[in-house]
Design a protein around this motif. Structure first.
Motif, PDB file in Angstrom:
ATOM      1  N   LYS A 184     -12.670  -4.076  -9.884  1.00  0.00           N
ATOM      2  CA  LYS A 184     -11.381  -3.710 -10.491  1.00  0.00           C
ATOM      3  C   LYS A 184     -10.217  -4.345  -9.721  1.00  0.00           C
ATOM      4  O   LYS A 184      -9.343  -4.984 -10.320  1.00  0.00           O
ATOM      5  N   SER A 185     -10.223  -4.149  -8.411  1.00  0.00           N
ATOM      6  CA  SER A 185      -9.121  -4.700  -7.607  1.00  0.00           C
ATOM      7  C   SER A 185      -9.095  -6.219  -7.697  1.00  0.00           C
ATOM      8  O   SER A 185      -8.028  -6.832  -7.727  1.00  0.00           O
ATOM      9  N   THR A 186     -10.271  -6.799  -7.757  1.00  0.00           N
ATOM     10  CA  THR A 186     -10.343  -8.256  -7.864  1.00  0.00           C
ATOM     11  C   THR A 186      -9.663  -8.723  -9.148  1.00  0.00           C
ATOM     12  O   THR A 186      -8.860  -9.663  -9.136  1.00  0.00           O
ATOM     13  N   ALA A 203      -1.415  -1.503 -11.952  1.00  0.00           N
ATOM     14  CA  ALA A 203      -1.493  -0.457 -10.936  1.00  0.00           C
ATOM     15  C   ALA A 203      -2.940  -0.332 -10.484  1.00  0.00           C
ATOM     16  O   ALA A 203      -3.826  -0.082 -11.291  1.00  0.00           O
ATOM     17  N   ASP A 204      -3.166  -0.552  -9.195  1.00  0.00           N
ATOM     18  CA  ASP A 204      -4.528  -0.474  -8.664  1.00  0.00           C
ATOM     19  C   ASP A 204      -4.743   0.894  -8.020  1.00  0.00           C
ATOM     20  O   ASP A 204      -4.279   1.144  -6.915  1.00  0.00           O
ATOM     21  N   GLU A 205      -5.414   1.757  -8.744  1.00  0.00           N
ATOM     22  CA  GLU A 205      -5.661   3.138  -8.311  1.00  0.00           C
ATOM     23  C   GLU A 205      -4.391   3.816  -7.799  1.00  0.00           C
ATOM     24  O   GLU A 205      -4.348   4.291  -6.654  1.00  0.00           O
ATOM     25  N   PRO A 206      -3.381   3.894  -8.632  1.00  0.00           N
ATOM     26  CA  PRO A 206      -2.104   4.461  -8.158  1.00  0.00           C
ATOM     27  C   PRO A 206      -2.224   5.938  -7.805  1.00  0.00           C
ATOM     28  O   PRO A 206      -1.393   6.461  -7.083  1.00  0.00           O
TER      29      PRO A 206
HETATM   30 MG   LIG Z   1     -10.196  -1.402  -5.557  1.00  0.00          MG
END
Ligand SMILES: [Mg+2]
Ligand SMILES: Nc1ncnc2c1ncn2[C@@H]1O[C@H](COP(=O)(O)OP(=O)(O)OP(=O)(O)O)[C@@H](O)[C@H]1O
Lengths: 297, 228
Positions: free
Chosen positions: B41-43, B161-164
């Motif tokens: 996901k972050s990638t 938004a990455d795991e906000p």
């Molecule tokens: Mg991540």
């Protein structure tokens, strides 16, 4: 790239904040820049003076062209004629053996009569004193005269001039090596200082990157920091050089009156330009190094 | 608006974080990106704001091929994209107001524009009475609101938004999620990576699921048998 006034203000504020934050590191950078440039400036002045002295001495140099002792009057005259034909000669003076003896007598004092002591035989040759128009033409003239017939030998100030030029050259080489080594050290020290700033501000830099600040916007404060550190070093070196040189020059002129010393504004101006230009240059190089290596924008 | 065409990402250490992802995100859409830890996901988010480049495939944003973006064009991409992280990334030595205004300062807005816009945005995220608080004086949820305010202050087209809500309790998470929904209603495309399955399961919005770098679900369609 166009830069807005308020942005420029922002860059300068950031740069000065960083300098204050790394105060002692900044002081160390400025001091090294100053030392490096002081040495650079000293060498510049030293080289300028040695060259100046060498040229001064050289332009006073007369070339003595000795004819062969057994040359006839006609042959001696022919040498004079040939000398007149050489380029770059400003004056030729003929000194007969009789006159030469008189001059020697004068040197030794009235009570001596050399001719008597020599049983009436004058062993001196006739000779010509030749002056060059420009000092650097002396070797050429010497070469030409040496090749002439009836010329026994040619003397000039090689004993003084050549060593002087050699010294100037050694100073130049030594100065260049010292200055380059110091400059490398200075560049690295500034790079380290800027790197500290980058490290201290890495969070801000990271945020700037992802909100879309341009690369130049991020870089400028670091360049300004490096440039400013360099400029401060230059200014310090320049001031110290200016006053100490004037002081020293006055002392030398008083104590060794025979030594020609450059005291004209042009030399000091040239030295100042080199020194003032050098600081920002190493400063910019240092920050470029760190910005390139650690900012990665 | 955003298109991924056969996108793969292999990190220099050989980890294949994304494999052959093809995806199309419409303008104004709200999209959840889910998947277990290490799914990629972050990638994917980092590809979107060009923190990383795809190893294979094409990534198009507003018709522009992001792979071919020159270095000097990256800031332009990022100005049109707000980014929010799990750890807020606020500057501790600046107030809420200053954290938001920082984003405008570095984009060379004038003082006047900043003084008008920042209070407005802080009000929008519900922090009008927290302007002069430092991050340490704010709760996690409030800090994330400051971060969101900073992300939208330049009116981006896309908000990623990455795991906000990763560091927040469920109630606070709900508040942040509602705020992102509000922003989305204003026309901004929102892409939100999250772990919170119950949040996602309750929604009728589009859900894209990744597992081990592969796309396993898009919307209601299950592309692969889910093994997580
Ligand atoms: Mg991540
Ligand atoms: N910079 C990197 N260099 C090498 N490998 C990486 C890097 N970043 C992530 N990875 C690897 O890529 C894979 C996907 O990581 P990613 O961070 O995208 O997962 P994620 O879905 O965001 O996980 P989480 O839910 O835990 O945040 C993981 O196996 C991770 O170890």
């Amino acid at each position: 790239m166009p830069m807005k006034v308020r942005t420029t203000g922002y860059f300068f504020r950031q740069a000065f904040k960083s300098i204050l934050r790394n105060f002692w590191m900044s002081v160390a950078s400025v001091a090294t820049v100053a030392i490096c440039l002081f040495i650079l400036g000293s060498f510049t002045l030293l080289i300028a003076n040695t060259n100046y002295i060498a040229h001064k001495v050289e332009s006073d140099v007369e070339i003595a062209v000795f004819t062969m002792v057994d040359a006839t009057e006609k042959e001696v005259e022919s040498v004079g004629e040939r000398l007149e034909g050489i380029d770059h000669v400003s004056s030729i003076e003929f000194i007969s053996k009789e006159k030469g003896l008189q001059q020697l007598n004068k040197k030794f004092g009235k009570e001596h009569d050399l001719l008597k002591a020599l049983d009436g035989n004058n062993p001196l040759p006739d000779y010509y004193l030749v002056k060059a128009k420009e000092p650097d033409k002396v070797p050429v003239i010497v070469q030409e005269t040496e090749a002439m017939p009836y010329v026994e030998k040619v003397n000039y100030g090689q004993g003084i001039v050549e060593p002087l030029f050699k010294i100037a050259n050694w100073i130049r080489v030594g100065g260049a090596v010292t200055v380059i080594l110091l400059a490398v050290c200075t560049v690295f020290l500034i790079a380290v200082t800027v790197r500290l700033t980058i490290f201290a501000r890495r969070r801000e830099i990271n945020i700037m990157k992802f909100v879309g600040a341009t690369n130049w916007f991020i870089r400028w404060p670091f360049f300004i920091e490096g440039l400013f550190l360099g400029l401060m070093g230059s200014a310090a070196a320049c001031l110290v050089l200016y006053f100490s040189y004037n002081f020293l020059a006055d002392k030398i002129i008083l104590t060794f009156a025979f030594l020609p010393i450059l005291k004209d504004a042009a030399v000091i101006k040239r030295m100042s330009l080199i020194v003032l230009g050098g600081g920002p240059l190493v400063g910019a190089l240092g920050s470029m190094l760190s910005v390139h290596r650690f900012l990665q924008v | 608006m955003i298109r991924l065409i056969n996108v793969s990402k292999t990190y220099p250490n050989g980890v294949r974080a994304l494999r052959d992802i093809t995806l199309r995100i419409k303008k104004g859409e709200f999209l959840f990106l889910v998947g277990p830890s290490g799914a990629g996901k972050s990638t994917l988010i980092r590809l979107l704001f060009r923190e990383e480049k795809p190893t294979y495939g094409h990534l198009l944003i507003s018709g522009k091929n992001i792979n071919r973006l020159r270095k000097s064009q990256i800031p332009i991409l990022r100005r049109n994209m707000g980014v929010v992280f799990q750890d807020f990334k606020l500057l501790e030595d600046r107030t809420a107001f200053e954290n938001v205004s920082f984003a405008m300062e570095v984009l060379e807005y004038s003082r006047k524009e900043i003084n008008e816009r920042v209070p407005h945005i802080l009000k929008l995220v519900g922090l009008e009475d927290r302007q002069d608080y430092y991050p340490t004086q704010l709760s996690g949820g409030e800090q994330q609101r400051v971060a969101i305010a900073r992300a939208i202050v330049n009116r981006p087209m896309i908000l990623v938004a990455d795991e906000p809500t990763g560091n927040l309790d469920p109630d606070t998470s709900k508040g942040i999620y509602d705020l992102l929904m509000d922003i989305n209603r204003g026309g901004t495309t929102v892409i939100m990576a999250t772990h919170e399955w119950d949040l996602v399961n309750r929604t009728s919005l589009r859900v894209v699921a990744l597992d081990k770098g592969q796309l396993v679900r898009d919307g209601e369609k299950v592309l692969f048998a889910h093994e997580g």
